[in-house]
Structures are given as C-alpha cells and as structure tokens.
Design a protein around this motif. Sequence first.
Motif, PDB file in Angstrom:
ATOM      1  N   GLU A   5       0.829  -1.188   0.000  1.00  0.00           N
ATOM      2  CA  GLU A   5       0.000   0.000   0.000  1.00  0.00           C
ATOM      3  C   GLU A   5       0.873   1.251   0.000  1.00  0.00           C
ATOM      4  OE1 GLU A   5      -2.814   0.170   3.202  1.00  0.00           O
ATOM      5  OE2 GLU A   5      -3.889   1.846   2.302  1.00  0.00           O
ATOM      6  N   LYS A   7       0.643   5.359   0.497  1.00  0.00           N
ATOM      7  CA  LYS A   7      -0.275   6.390   0.978  1.00  0.00           C
ATOM      8  C   LYS A   7       0.358   7.758   0.781  1.00  0.00           C
ATOM      9  CE  LYS A   7      -2.660   3.920   4.707  1.00  0.00           C
ATOM     10  NZ  LYS A   7      -2.653   3.783   6.178  1.00  0.00           N
ATOM     11  N   GLY A   8      -0.212   8.546  -0.085  1.00  0.00           N
ATOM     12  CA  GLY A   8       0.246   9.924  -0.290  1.00  0.00           C
ATOM     13  C   GLY A   8       1.732  10.051  -0.541  1.00  0.00           C
ATOM     14  N   SER A  32      -1.419   7.519  -4.086  1.00  0.00           N
ATOM     15  CA  SER A  32      -1.922   6.495  -3.173  1.00  0.00           C
ATOM     16  C   SER A  32      -2.479   5.352  -4.001  1.00  0.00           C
ATOM     17  CB  SER A  32      -3.050   7.046  -2.301  1.00  0.00           C
ATOM     18  OG  SER A  32      -2.585   8.122  -1.535  1.00  0.00           O
ATOM     19  N   SER A  34      -3.232   0.718  -3.652  1.00  0.00           N
ATOM     20  CA  SER A  34      -2.988  -0.532  -2.947  1.00  0.00           C
ATOM     21  C   SER A  34      -3.026  -1.686  -3.916  1.00  0.00           C
ATOM     22  CB  SER A  34      -4.055  -0.791  -1.876  1.00  0.00           C
ATOM     23  OG  SER A  34      -4.834   0.333  -1.656  1.00  0.00           O
ATOM     24  N   GLY A  67       4.750  10.579   2.903  1.00  0.00           N
ATOM     25  CA  GLY A  67       3.837   9.467   2.666  1.00  0.00           C
ATOM     26  C   GLY A  67       4.377   8.166   3.223  1.00  0.00           C
ATOM     27  N   GLU A  68       3.572   7.126   3.131  1.00  0.00           N
ATOM     28  CA  GLU A  68       3.938   5.843   3.729  1.00  0.00           C
ATOM     29  C   GLU A  68       3.946   4.737   2.684  1.00  0.00           C
ATOM     30  OE1 GLU A  68       1.058   5.127   6.761  1.00  0.00           O
ATOM     31  OE2 GLU A  68       1.777   6.792   7.997  1.00  0.00           O
ATOM     32  N   ASN A  75       4.722  -0.693   8.041  1.00  0.00           N
ATOM     33  CA  ASN A  75       5.222   0.565   7.509  1.00  0.00           C
ATOM     34  C   ASN A  75       6.730   0.460   7.344  1.00  0.00           C
ATOM     35  OD1 ASN A  75       5.921   3.161   6.897  1.00  0.00           O
ATOM     36  ND2 ASN A  75       4.539   4.083   8.392  1.00  0.00           N
TER      37      ASN A  75
END
Lengths: 313, 332
Positions: A5, A7-8, A32, A34, A67-68, A75
């Motif tokens: 995933e 994210k941002g 973003s 997934s 972001g991640e 993470n």
Amino acid sequence: MKVLELKGVEKSYRLRRFFGRGESLRVLRGVSLSLFENEVLGLVGESGCGKSTLARIALALEAPDAGEVLFLGHNFWTLARGERKRLRPKFQAVFQDPAASLNPRKKIEDLVSEPLRLQGVNRKTAREEAEKLIEMVGLSADVLPRFPHQLSGGQRQRVALARALISRPRVIVLDEPTSALDVSVQAQILTLLKDLKDQFGLSYLFISHDLPVVLFMSDRVGVMYLGEVVEIGPRDVFLNGKLHPYTELLLSSVPGRRKRKGPQTIGEPPSLLRLPPGCVFHPRCPEAVEICRKTAPELREIGPRHMVACHRR
Amino acid sequence: MQPRSDGVAAVEPRAREGVPLLRIEALGLCFIPKRYALLDKVDLEIFPGEILGLVGESGCGKSLTGLACLGLFPSGVKPFSGRVLFKGKDLLCLPEKEVRAYRGRRVALIFQEPLNALNPVFTVGYQIEEVLKLHRGLRGEAARAEAIRLLSEVRLPDPETRIRNYPHELSGGMRQRAMIAMALAGEPELLVADEPTTALDVTVQAQILDLLLELRERRGLAILFISHDLALIREVADRVAVMYAGEVVEVAGKDELFENPRHPYTEALLSARPEFGTRKLRLLPGQVPSPGKWPAGCRFAPRCRERELRCEEEHPEMRPVGPGHAVRCFRR
C-alpha cells in the motif's frame, strides 16, 4: 488483504547545476494505491509520468519524501534494519532489459541461485532450487552453465523471472517486462507470467506504456500522468466506461483504435519543471473549462471501485 | 495551427499502377566475415505515392532491406545477388558518386531514434540547410526561409525559434518532426521510415502517423514504412510485406492481408498481440532463427503447427494466391 500500500507518496529529485543546487523535480505528487493479494494492478502512462519512480518506491529501493509505504501491513521505513532485511525478499522485480539487469560475468546458475545464497542457504540446496525454477519458467537445465549473452532476449527474461521467484516472493514489480521483446516472444512471456501468478499465488504491479498489454494482464488499472494517478479502476471500465479525458486520449491513440477524425491530441506532456496550474492535464484536454485552469481535481469515486481525478466526470 | 505550405500541388494517392518507383529484385545480402546470408531473394515493389508496410520480428532483415533502398549496406555486408532499381536504374551498379547524388535527393531515410540520427553539435536549422545546399543549391537567406517553411510543413510549433535550437533542446516528438523536415529537404520521391515512432509515446506516435499520411497526400510521397507492429502498419499502409528470416513470406493489399492472411506466420503475428478485451493469446513457440542457422526447408517450419514432411525438406517459393497477394507456403 493488501500486500502493498502506498499512501500519499511524494518524491522529488533535485537537478544539478554547474554551481549550487538546481530546481527540484516533483516526480511523484501524492500517489496512493494498494495492491491486493493475488491481484494484478497495471499502471500505464507515457514517459516521464513517474511510473518507474513508483516502481522503485514500491520495491523500497528508495524512500519517499513524504507518505507511507506499507509492505504486508508493515510501515517499511519505520521498521528496524533486521526486519526490513527479512521483508525485502518478499518483494522482487523484473525490469525491461534483462541484458542490463543480469550480470554478464555470472553464469545463469549463479544468477538464479544468488538470492538464496545471500539468505544463507547452502550451495547444494540453492543449486537444486535454481534447477527447479529454471524449468518452471520454461527453460531446460542446459542453460545453467551458460552466460546471459548466450541466451536470446526472451530466454534472458525467463532467467530474470526465475531469479525473482527463487525467494518465493509475495509481490513482483514488473517494470516494462516485455517492451524489449518481439511480439511472438512477448506473447510467450505474458502467458508465462499469468501461469506463474496462479502457481505461486503472486501479486503483480505491472508497469507498462502499452495499454493493450496492461489491459490483457491486469485486474485493475491505474493511469498516471505527470506524477499523479489520474484514474484507477477495474479493468472492465477501460473497455467501455466513462473515463478520464487523458485515458480516452491514450485509448484513442492506440494503433488500430484510432478514430480518424476524433478529438485530436494536443501537443506533448509539459515538463515537470513547468507544471500548469489547476488540473495538470488541462492544456491538452479538449474538455477543459474555467475550473480546470484554477483548481486541481481530487480523485473521487464515479463507479464501483472506479476513481477519477477530473472536474468534468 | 501552422500555416499550410502549398508549394506542392496535392496529389491523390495512386493505386498500384504503371511502373514501380523502386523495385528490389532477388536481392541477396551476405555477411562477409561469417560467410552467411542475411537476406535471400527479396523481391519488393514500391509504387509512386504508395505506403508499403514492411513487418517482421527483429533479425528478419527489415532494416537491411530499408537501407538497401538507398544503396547502403552496413560494414561487412555485401550484396551477392539481385538488383535495386530506382526508376529503372540499378543502384548496385552505379558509381558511388551517382548513388550519393541520389541519396537524400530521390530517396530519404528517417530512423527510430532521432537523437542518434541528428548531429548534437549543430542546430536543427543548420542541418536542414546543409541538405538544401547540397541537393538544391540553396544558400543564405533562401536556405533559411526554406528550412523554416519545411519545419512549418511538418507542424513544428514556432519554427522561426526552433531553427536555432540544438537537437537536445527539442522533445522526442519535435525531434522526429525535425528529422522528417530534413528528409523532405531534398524533395525525395520515396521516404524510408525505419520504425519512425517506436521511441515515441503513443499520443505523440499518433501525431507523427497523421503527419506522414498528410505528407503522402500532399506531396505524393511514397513511403516504405518499416515496423514490428502490425497494428501500426494497419493504420498507415496500402500494401504490406511480411518478412521472416531474411525473406519475404507474404505480400498483399492491407485489407486482404488482415482479413485473409495466408501464411501461418502472418496469422501468428496477428494473434500474438493482445487485442482489447482478450484474455488469452495464441502462442507461437520458439523464436526467429538467426542468420546462418536457417533451416534448409521452409524457414518457418520448425515453429509451424501445420508443417508436413515436404516443408522440412523443400524451400517454398513465392506463389500468387489472389490479385496482388502472394505467399511463400506449400499448404495455403
């Protein structure tokens, strides 16, 4: 289950100048997405849209600026070193040009078994495993003592696949895996990829500039333009659905699908250094209106699991 | 929109009629150091104003055939048979001086990667003016004006400024336009386009294809369009020749070839590309044999599902199967 995933995710590179630091190039802007278990997520876009940077981030070869990045729910960049190391083999890559990605001075046998050796597996077991995988990708054990230059492009790409598979990954990032191959060989590799996915229970992030190939391979497709995902949705919406104007442009540019007197392409993508204000696609968009020049659209859902970043959709 | 230059009267694309502009007859090329053939008995005809698509996988001899149209051969490669006739004159027999006057003037060439084909240390304008000087004797102001006109003919935006740019200052699509302008500078009758859009993004590729079609209409230019992509060929070509392992295996009008392919290799090529909506591909096993390793019989036999004993022993010749349609296969 989400195996990967983002994210941002933001990523910029600073250009070098002769003196001092140059401008910064925003290659990815708030991406973003997934990837689910057993899924093929395709990513299309033209050169410079950030596809390959996204691949590098998805493989944790580079850390995002913001972001991640979540691997199997972890993470990644907040993990301890040891845990990162344990996670890495689960994410493998196959690139466009196997002549460049395989070390020309190593034998196929060593190239394929190397990932296992690095994980501390003994030579004999690693060799046996390499032999098994080389057969699973459709080559015979005869190629093991050879060097990459003695193989054809298609065979080399199979070796690259065997090398990726030997650590039993969960995810393979395929960055233009068939772009350097002839059509008949491309068909062989695409079919092999589908078979291996089922056999090994893999998930693919399949990156290509070739829309028909991406639609052939994927369950879901994301479209990138200038560092943004402008559309993402199940494969079927791309065959007949209301789409982002850029996706429509891509579809109508594919040879064999071109409409002779349809809405014509306007110009080429602008430089990342001079991004237009508002929606980044508006200078080339036949449907652009006032709001497109001022406000950047957000991704929003217009159908089941179908997201589009466009004011007009 | 750029102003349209109307120096040349519009010419209707002609069907195949009369004398071919270029005729390749039984051309064979040999790679001298290794003593094996690269091309074998290649026959092709290109008529005025026609777009002939030449398709095949890598290593089948497409690019060599394209270069031969200009009387060019890579080092180590020599013709051992056949003729390359441009309006009846055999390029292989002419003295080098005459062939040089013909290259760029009667036949021009554009490549896949314009960044490699353009000289990085000269401006785009300089390189176009060089051709104008050499082939049309234009100099100074006249050459500059003509170069600007050519750049606007290929729809390069803002040609007055772009003419002072170096190749690296242009985008991929603009460079390809500049290369086409340079090719047009000698006012050729035939353009050999070797994978002209392969290095470009699809949206830009679409624009370049439109440009080539437009130039054909306007100038009556004949084009040899070389590509590995049948879908692309289908977009532009009037007739198509399919090559396999150094020989032509099928020639037909475009519609005939796509609707009624006769050679098993053509069929396989057509179904190897994913179409929209398909989930399964028909597989063609193996790969193109490299030169020097061609089988004795039909060169496609080892990969062909329909092969019989004869295919492995005898080499098939081109055989007419319909108007303008010929195929190199015993079975079809």
